[in-house]
Scaffold this active site. Structure first.
Site, PDB file in Angstrom:
ATOM      1  N   LYS A  11      10.391   3.784  28.667  1.00 56.48           N
ATOM      2  CA  LYS A  11      10.542   2.873  30.263  1.00 56.48           C
ATOM      3  C   LYS A  11      11.633   1.669  30.673  1.00 56.48           C
ATOM      4  CE  LYS A  11       5.420   2.628  30.376  1.00 56.48           C
ATOM      5  NZ  LYS A  11       4.299   1.675  31.328  1.00 56.48           N
ATOM      6  N   TYR A  51       1.413   6.838  39.046  1.00 54.95           N
ATOM      7  CA  TYR A  51       0.689   5.995  39.112  1.00 54.95           C
ATOM      8  C   TYR A  51      -0.117   5.898  39.397  1.00 54.95           C
ATOM      9  CZ  TYR A  51       3.405   4.441  34.632  1.00 54.95           C
ATOM     10  OH  TYR A  51       3.874   4.532  33.251  1.00 54.95           O
ATOM     11  N   ASN A 114       6.495  -2.190  28.583  1.00 58.39           N
ATOM     12  CA  ASN A 114       5.691  -1.914  27.502  1.00 58.39           C
ATOM     13  C   ASN A 114       6.402  -1.164  26.546  1.00 58.39           C
ATOM     14  OD1 ASN A 114       4.611  -0.255  29.039  1.00 58.39           O
ATOM     15  ND2 ASN A 114       2.526  -0.752  28.566  1.00 58.39           N
ATOM     16  N   HIS A 117       5.265   5.249  27.251  1.00 55.05           N
ATOM     17  CA  HIS A 117       4.193   5.783  27.726  1.00 55.05           C
ATOM     18  C   HIS A 117       3.741   7.106  26.929  1.00 55.05           C
ATOM     19  CE1 HIS A 117       1.687   7.742  30.696  1.00 55.05           C
ATOM     20  NE2 HIS A 117       2.212   8.880  30.290  1.00 55.05           N
ATOM     21  N   GLU A 128       0.818  15.476  33.614  1.00 48.44           N
ATOM     22  CA  GLU A 128       2.381  14.581  33.435  1.00 48.44           C
ATOM     23  C   GLU A 128       3.613  15.422  32.963  1.00 48.44           C
ATOM     24  OE1 GLU A 128      -0.717  10.530  32.552  1.00 48.44           O
ATOM     25  OE2 GLU A 128       1.333  11.131  30.983  1.00 48.44           O
TER      26      GLU A 128
HETATM   27  N1  UDP Z   1      -0.329  -2.738  33.214  1.00 52.62           N
HETATM   28  C1  UDP Z   1       0.264  -4.077  33.620  1.00 52.62           C
HETATM   29  N2  UDP Z   1      -0.671  -4.959  33.374  1.00 52.62           N
HETATM   30  C2  UDP Z   1      -1.729  -4.592  33.109  1.00 52.62           C
HETATM   31  C3  UDP Z   1      -2.485  -3.017  32.393  1.00 52.62           C
HETATM   32  C4  UDP Z   1      -0.914  -2.292  32.214  1.00 52.62           C
HETATM   33  O1  UDP Z   1       1.112  -3.680  33.786  1.00 52.62           O
HETATM   34  O2  UDP Z   1      -2.738  -5.466  32.879  1.00 52.62           O
HETATM   35  C5  UDP Z   1       0.482  -1.537  33.466  1.00 52.62           C
HETATM   36  C6  UDP Z   1       1.653  -1.491  32.072  1.00 52.62           C
HETATM   37  O3  UDP Z   1       2.968  -1.210  31.901  1.00 52.62           O
HETATM   38  C7  UDP Z   1       0.895   0.045  31.180  1.00 52.62           C
HETATM   39  C8  UDP Z   1       0.269   1.066  32.767  1.00 52.62           C
HETATM   40  O4  UDP Z   1       0.158   0.077  33.460  1.00 52.62           O
HETATM   41  O5  UDP Z   1       1.517   0.730  30.450  1.00 52.62           O
HETATM   42  C9  UDP Z   1      -0.631   2.341  32.606  1.00 52.62           C
HETATM   43  O6  UDP Z   1      -1.693   1.210  32.027  1.00 52.62           O
HETATM   44  P1  UDP Z   1      -2.650   1.837  31.009  1.00 52.62           P
HETATM   45  O7  UDP Z   1      -3.750   1.016  31.415  1.00 52.62           O
HETATM   46  O8  UDP Z   1      -3.039   3.216  31.719  1.00 52.62           O
HETATM   47  O9  UDP Z   1      -1.742   1.292  29.143  1.00 52.62           O
HETATM   48  P2  UDP Z   1      -1.646   2.492  28.573  1.00 52.62           P
HETATM   49  O10 UDP Z   1      -1.760   3.854  29.073  1.00 52.62           O
HETATM   50  O11 UDP Z   1       0.139   3.163  29.055  1.00 52.62           O
HETATM   51  O12 UDP Z   1      -1.308   1.720  27.352  1.00 52.62           O
HETATM   52 MG    MG Z   2      -2.781   5.147  30.591  1.00 53.82          MG
END
Ligand code: UDP
Ligand code: MG
Length: 139
Positions: A11, A51, A114, A117, A128
Site C-alpha cells: 500500500k 474496494y 496498514n 493487502h 482482484e
Molecule cells: N480499514 C480501515 N478501518 C477499519 C477497517 C479497515 O481503514 O476499521 C481499511 C484497512 O486498510 C483494511 C481495508 O480497509 O486493510 C480493508 O478492510 P478489511 O476488513 O477487508 O481488512 P483486511 O482484509 O485488509 O485485513
Molecule cells: Mg479484506
C-alpha cells in the site's frame, strides 16, 4: 476453487516509507512465487471500484483517499494454500493486533495505513488479480 494463488498490494504508506524491498523479500522468503507484478498508481475511481465491497463501511471514503494517495505495488502470488498462508504472513488488519514478525506488525502505521493487502478467499484473489493484470502480464 484451487487455492494456490492470492493477490496482494503493497500500500502507499509502505511504498512511500521505503519498505517495498523488505516486504518483497519477506514474501519471497515466505515461499511465494511472483506470477505478476506492477508498480502503479490507483485513481480515486479505480480505488473506489476495487474496494466496492466496503462501500457501506464508515471508513470507505478514507480508504479510497488513502489507496489513491501514491503508488502501490500489485502482485499475483503462487504457493500451496496461498490465501490462508499469505494472511498469516501479513497479520491482523489492525497492526496493534498483528502477530510479531508479520508484515503489518513490522511495517504498518495504523488500521487504515496498514502496509499491505491480501485477498480473503481464492474467489476474491481471482477477481482482484483480474482487476489489475491481463493474460499477457502473468507468467
Ligand atoms: N480499514 C480501515 N478501518 C477499519 C477497517 C479497515 O481503514 O476499521 C481499511 C484497512 O486498510 C483494511 C481495508 O480497509 O486493510 C480493508 O478492510 P478489511 O476488513 O477487508 O481488512 P483486511 O482484509 O485488509 O485485513
Ligand atoms: Mg479484506
Amino acid at each position: 476453487m484451487k487455492d494456490n494463488r492470492t493477490f496482494t498490494m503493497i500500500k502507499p504508506d509502505a511504498v512511500a516509507n521505503g519498505h517495498t524491498g523488505a516486504i518483497l523479500d519477506q514474501i519471497i522468503k515466505g515461499g511465494f512465487k511472483i506470477i505478476a507484478m506492477k508498480y502503479i498508481a490507483l485513481t480515486d475511481q479505480k480505488a473506489g471500484q476495487f474496494y466496492e465491497v466496503h462501500k457501506e463501511r464508515p471508513f470507505y471514503g478514507e480508504l479510497v483517499d488513502f489507496m489513491s494517495s501514491g503508488p502501490i505495488v500489485a502482485a499475483i502470488l503462487e504457493k500451496q494454500n496461498a490465501v490462508e498462508d499469505f494472511r498469516k504472513l501479513i497479520g491482523a488488519t489492525d497492526p496493534a493486533k498483528a502477530e510479531k514478525g508479520t508484515i503489518r506488525n513490522l511495517f504498518a502505521q495504523s488500521i487504515g495505513a496498514n502496509a499491505i493487502h491480501g485477498s480473503d478467499s481464492a474467489e476474491n484473489a481471482k477477481i482482484e488479480g483480474d482487476f489489475f493484470f491481463s493474460a499477457l502480464e502473468r507468467f
